[in-house]
Design a protein around this motif. Structure first.
Motif, mmCIF file in Angstrom:
data_model
loop_
_atom_site.group_PDB
_atom_site.id
_atom_site.type_symbol
_atom_site.label_atom_id
_atom_site.label_comp_id
_atom_site.label_asym_id
_atom_site.label_seq_id
_atom_site.Cartn_x
_atom_site.Cartn_y
_atom_site.Cartn_z
ATOM 1 N N PHE A 33 0.829 -1.202 0.000
ATOM 2 C CA PHE A 33 0.000 0.000 0.000
ATOM 3 C C PHE A 33 0.868 1.259 0.000
ATOM 4 O O PHE A 33 0.646 2.203 -0.763
ATOM 5 N N LEU A 34 1.901 1.250 0.891
ATOM 6 C CA LEU A 34 2.782 2.409 0.996
ATOM 7 C C LEU A 34 3.571 2.626 -0.290
ATOM 8 O O LEU A 34 3.842 3.759 -0.691
ATOM 9 N N ARG A 35 3.900 1.489 -0.950
ATOM 10 C CA ARG A 35 4.632 1.607 -2.208
ATOM 11 C C ARG A 35 3.725 2.175 -3.310
ATOM 12 O O ARG A 35 4.144 3.024 -4.095
ATOM 13 N N TYR A 36 2.492 1.708 -3.318
ATOM 14 C CA TYR A 36 1.563 2.205 -4.329
ATOM 15 C C TYR A 36 1.336 3.711 -4.169
ATOM 16 O O TYR A 36 1.189 4.436 -5.153
ATOM 17 N N GLU A 37 1.314 4.143 -2.929
ATOM 18 C CA GLU A 37 1.067 5.573 -2.691
ATOM 19 C C GLU A 37 2.110 6.460 -3.344
ATOM 20 O O GLU A 37 1.851 7.621 -3.654
ATOM 21 N N GLN A 38 3.303 5.910 -3.553
ATOM 22 C CA GLN A 38 4.400 6.722 -4.067
ATOM 23 C C GLN A 38 4.476 6.721 -5.599
ATOM 24 O O GLN A 38 5.322 7.402 -6.167
ATOM 25 N N ASN A 66 -2.675 0.219 -16.693
ATOM 26 C CA ASN A 66 -1.634 -0.602 -17.335
ATOM 27 C C ASN A 66 -0.577 -1.043 -16.324
ATOM 28 O O ASN A 66 -0.129 -2.199 -16.338
ATOM 29 N N LYS A 67 -0.187 -0.146 -15.447
ATOM 30 C CA LYS A 67 0.874 -0.456 -14.483
ATOM 31 C C LYS A 67 0.435 -1.560 -13.517
ATOM 32 O O LYS A 67 1.184 -2.512 -13.262
ATOM 33 N N PHE A 68 -0.773 -1.440 -12.975
ATOM 34 C CA PHE A 68 -1.239 -2.433 -11.989
ATOM 35 C C PHE A 68 -1.503 -3.782 -12.649
ATOM 36 O O PHE A 68 -1.304 -4.825 -12.040
ATOM 37 N N LYS A 69 -1.942 -3.748 -13.895
ATOM 38 C CA LYS A 69 -2.215 -5.012 -14.574
ATOM 39 C C LYS A 69 -0.924 -5.691 -15.007
ATOM 40 O O LYS A 69 -0.758 -6.906 -14.848
ATOM 41 N N ASN A 70 -0.010 -4.901 -15.557
ATOM 42 C CA ASN A 70 1.190 -5.484 -16.141
ATOM 43 C C ASN A 70 2.298 -5.753 -15.111
ATOM 44 O O ASN A 70 2.946 -6.793 -15.151
ATOM 45 N N GLU A 71 2.498 -4.802 -14.187
ATOM 46 C CA GLU A 71 3.607 -4.942 -13.231
ATOM 47 C C GLU A 71 3.196 -5.691 -11.968
ATOM 48 O O GLU A 71 3.978 -6.462 -11.421
ATOM 49 N N TYR A 72 1.975 -5.439 -11.496
ATOM 50 C CA TYR A 72 1.558 -6.039 -10.221
ATOM 51 C C TYR A 72 0.551 -7.165 -10.407
ATOM 52 O O TYR A 72 0.128 -7.790 -9.428
ATOM 53 N N ASN A 73 0.165 -7.389 -11.667
ATOM 54 C CA ASN A 73 -0.766 -8.480 -11.974
ATOM 55 C C ASN A 73 -2.049 -8.394 -11.131
ATOM 56 O O ASN A 73 -2.529 -9.389 -10.592
#
Length: 817
Positions: A408-413, A658-665
């Motif tokens: 969560f903290l990483r996503y915030e950044q 795109n980022k959440f689908k491709n990088e974080y699946n």
């Protein structure tokens, strides 16, 4: 002058029943004289006249009128040449029945550019006097006898002073008296004009014609200069020559004198005659009696029958040239502008029969259903954001299980994220209405999706203002509407019906100070706008409904027992008795009553993010709270741990997806698109049914208009043929029909549109019904456009098909459609 070069025309060409009606005919006619064309029926007489007069086309050959070629030319050019050079007299008159005698004649002058009223009046008067019809100038053409109609037809043909006059059996429908009078006029015209006459009456041709042409099977079999006979054996049906009777008897008794003329016919005459008070009464037991007086068409002539001689036409005086004002030059021109067409349309409709006026009710009803259908389709297809949008349209939702704090903290950044909320972003406040005794026992839920206040500005505020501190909030008007219109209906029943009554109202949330609603926004979503600093505490302390339908029933103890709370919320309520405030993550202060079980600077079993909390102080509470008080970060970790999924407010939607689908699946959903899709999926069947129903109603209405227009048009084909035959421009006929269509549409259809719009506007305030229809300027405008365009297209389309035919083809049959 008229010239034909090897002219051929076929009927039913290249078919088994082909007729070669004009067979390789060549002919040249001089500038003056009366040319009579004779032949049996079907020999091609009328067809040749129609070809010369530009009423029909030929398949081969050339035709010249005063040196101008009319074959293989556009209909406009042919009409122009015909109008400026030829006057056409038809066997069946071809008068416009709805016009007066004067108007039927004047129309010829208007078509050749004579628009001066005085000049028109002078010429029309002269030709009507010449044919002895001036006294009937104001009489409608439909009220004339056959002979009178033919006289008017002649006047119409000659008033424009054509160099060529074509007369197609002008005496065919007339008695002998009228036939002679018409022939005398035609003969007089031939003194300085070319008159081409088709007739079956050989005696008349021999007496009047200067040239005779005989046709057979489309070929000229004889063509010769005719020396008109000195006399004509032509007995008039309306004259009885008394001296030609074989016997005469006179009865004279008591001052009664009766002359009896007979031809010794073997007829028994039984008459009873009575005289009383100067009146004569006659009764015949066996014969028909016809009284001859000054008004009778029969005339008794007390002399012998004499053959007719040339004096009957030599003495006929006609010379239009002497009264024509040479300043007015002829030119082929339009006679109908759009405004005149509309005015004429008003006149025509006002003269409609009762039956045709009743037909207008059909246009009225059809237009009503068209408005209904358009409004219904618009209402069905009008998917508003308020129909489906729950959260702010910018939110992205990440579907996942419990959220890892580190992630969560990483996503915030991340670069294109404005902020992230754990969970589904929904919060609830309590609101009390102490002003109303009936509601004082209850609190109601004010629920919505949490959104940062800095995502809106003053332009989004419809009432009130933006917040000035953390405890002032803005709510979307839909949040209030949702609360007021909840199924319970209690608030509405208590008289609370609008957002104004909630402006500046105090609302509360457990464990937090009261908030004030200072503004009402209109963003179409169920949103509650607050400062970002309040996000975590609002999510942590959000009220949950314990009652039904949004009503909150308070319990004996609403404070959260053993909950992890932000100590900043209680600084006014607590006093540190030992230790310090929990300024670092995973530090906690507890009520001093727990100091024996929870040692200072020791960890306790309560965990946040799998980290045991460390006691760094004790507090005494004025309100005796028992919560574990931590810093805001620790509360945040606790809320994140307990939440499923995330709500992301991105700066760039597609980039984050795109980022959440491709990088974080991870499955990232655009809430706006998903909610819209789900709504449409649920509504698809009802939408389809509504559209089909409305389309059927619309189609039936349009078909009804089509049938009414078609019925009206079919009754007008003869009229169209007459207009084309006398040389009226196609464009004028289009304008004439367009004017009438516009008048019909305005007077019948527009009334229906206005009435249905009024009805739908009235019922649109009824709940549920209001979503079925949209009645506004746009839908009414579309309805008007459909009605006018459809009426115009349907009204002019068959006209277009008819006008593609030649005048002769139109006149040959009146049921072309």
């Amino acid at each position: 002058m008229v010239k034909l070069e090897k002219v051929n025309k076929y009927f039913n060409r290249r078919k088994p029943n082909q007729i070669h009606i004009i067979n390789n005919t060549s002919l040249e006619l001089e500038k003056t004289g009366l040319v009579a064309i004779l032949g049996h029926s079907g020999s091609g007489k009328t067809t040749i006249l129609n070809a010369i007069g530009g009423l029909d086309k030929v398949n081969k050959g050339k035709i010249f009128v005063n040196g101008k070629k009319i074959t293989k030319r556009s209909s406009y050019v042919v009409d122009k040449i015909r109008n400026l050079n030829i006057g056409y007299i038809f066997q069946d008159y071809k008068l416009l029945d709805n016009l007066s005698v004067y108007e039927n004649v004047a129309i010829s002058l208007k078509m050749i550019g004579i628009k001066n009223k005085k000049e028109i009046e002078k010429r029309v008067k002269y030709v009507l006097e010449a044919v002895k019809m001036y006294r009937y100038r104001n009489r409608p053409a439909r009220m004339l006898s056959g002979g009178e109609k033919q006289r008017v037809a002649i006047a119409r043909a000659i008033v424009k002073n054509p160099s060529i006059v074509i007369a197609d059996e002008p005496t065919g429908n007339l008695d002998s008296k009228n036939s002679l009078e018409i022939m005398n006029i035609i003969k007089a015209l031939s003194k300085d004009k070319l008159v081409i006459l088709v007739t079956h009456e050989i005696d008349l041709a021999n007496f009047y014609a200067s040239r005779i042409i005989k046709l057979q099977d489309g070929k000229i079999i004889e063509d010769y200069e005719n020396k008109p006979k000195e006399s004509l054996e032509y007995r008039l049906d309306n004259k009885l020559y008394l001296k030609d009777f074989q016997s005469k008897d006179t009865l004279n008794k008591n001052k009664i004198n009766v002359d009896l003329y007979t031809n010794n016919e073997n007829n028994e005459v039984n008459i009873e005659l009575a005289i009383k008070d100067g009146n004569i009464y006659i009764k015949s037991k066996s014969q028909k009696i016809e009284v001859i007086d000054e008004n009778s068409a029969i005339e008794l002539v007390n002399e012998h029958y004499k053959k007719l001689d040339k004096s009957i036409y030599d003495d006929y005086d006609y010379n239009l040239e002497k009264i024509i004002d040479k300043r007015y030059k002829t030119k082929y021109t339009s006679i109908y502008g759009i405004m005149k067409s509309i005015i004429n349309g008003f006149k025509r409709i006002s003269n409609y029969t009762i039956l045709r006026k009743i037909l207008l009710i059909g246009f009225f009803a059809s237009s009503m259903f068209i408005v209904y259908s358009v409004s219904n389709i618009a209402g069905t297809l009008d998917i508003k954001d308020t129909d489906f949008m729950v959260v702010d349209k910018n939110y992205l939702q990440v579907d996942m299980g419990n959220v890892n704090v580190e992630n969560f903290l990483r996503y915030e950044q991340l670069e294109n994220i404005d902020y992230i909320l754990p969970g589904d972003s929904n919060i609830s406040f309590k609101i009390k209405f102490d002003d109303y005794y009936q509601l004082s026992r209850y609190s109601f839920e004010l629920s919505g999706s949490l959104v940062s206040i800095d995502t809106i500005n003053q332009n989004d505020i419809v009432k009130g203002r933006l917040p000035e501190d953390n405890y002032e909030i803005v709510v979307d008007k839909r949040v209030i509407e949702h609360m007021v219109n909840s199924d319970s209906g209690m608030m509405r029943n208590m008289g609370i019906k609008s957002e104004e009554e909630l402006l500046n109202k105090t609302i509360s949330m457990n464990n937090m100070k009261d908030f004030v609603i200072v503004g009402i926004a209109d963003t179409k979503a169920l949103s509650i706008f607050t400062s970002r600093e309040m996000f975590i505490n609002l999510l942590n302390n959000s009220t949950k409904s314990d009652g039904l339908m949004g009503m909150y029933i308070p319990t004996s103890n609403e404070e959260t027992e053993s909950a992890v709370m932000d100590y900043n919320l209680y600084l006014d309520d607590i006093v540190i008795t030992k230790g310090r405030l929990p300024e670092n993550d995973y530090e906690v202060i507890v009520n001093k009553s727990n100091q024996y079980d929870m040692k200072l600077n020791k960890k306790i079993k309560t965990k946040v993010n799998n980290n045991e909390l460390k006691v760094v102080g004790y507090y005494d509470s004025k309100s005796n709270i028992q919560a574990y008080l931590v810093n805001n970060n620790t509360v945040k970790y606790d809320v994140v741990n307990k939440s499923n999924g995330l709500m992301i407010y991105p700066k760039n939607k597609q980039d984050i997806i795109n980022k959440f689908k491709n990088e974080y699946n991870l499955n990232v959903i655009d809430r706006y698109e998903r909610d819209k899709e789900n709504y449409l999926s649920k509504k698809e069947k009802s939408i389809r049914s509504s559209i089909i129903f409305a389309t059927i109603i619309l189609s039936i209405s349009l078909i009804e208009i089509y049938l009414m227009m078609r019925s009206s048009f079919l009754s007008r084909i003869k009229e169209i043929g007459i207009y084309r035959a006398i040389g009226v421009k196609k464009a004028d006929i289009y304008r004439m029909f367009l004017g009438e269509i516009l008048v019909i549409t305005t007077f019948s259809s527009m009334l229906g549109i206005i009435l249905m719009a009024y009805i739908l506007n009235g019922i649109s305030n009824i709940p549920y019904v209001d979503r079925m229809f949209i009645i506004n300027n746009k839908t009414v405008g579309i309805s008007i456009l459909i009605v006018y365009l459809f009426n115009i297209i349907i009204g002019l389309m068959p006209l277009h098909r008819v006008l593609k035919k030649t005048p002769a083809q139109i006149l040959s049959r009146y049921d072309l459609e």
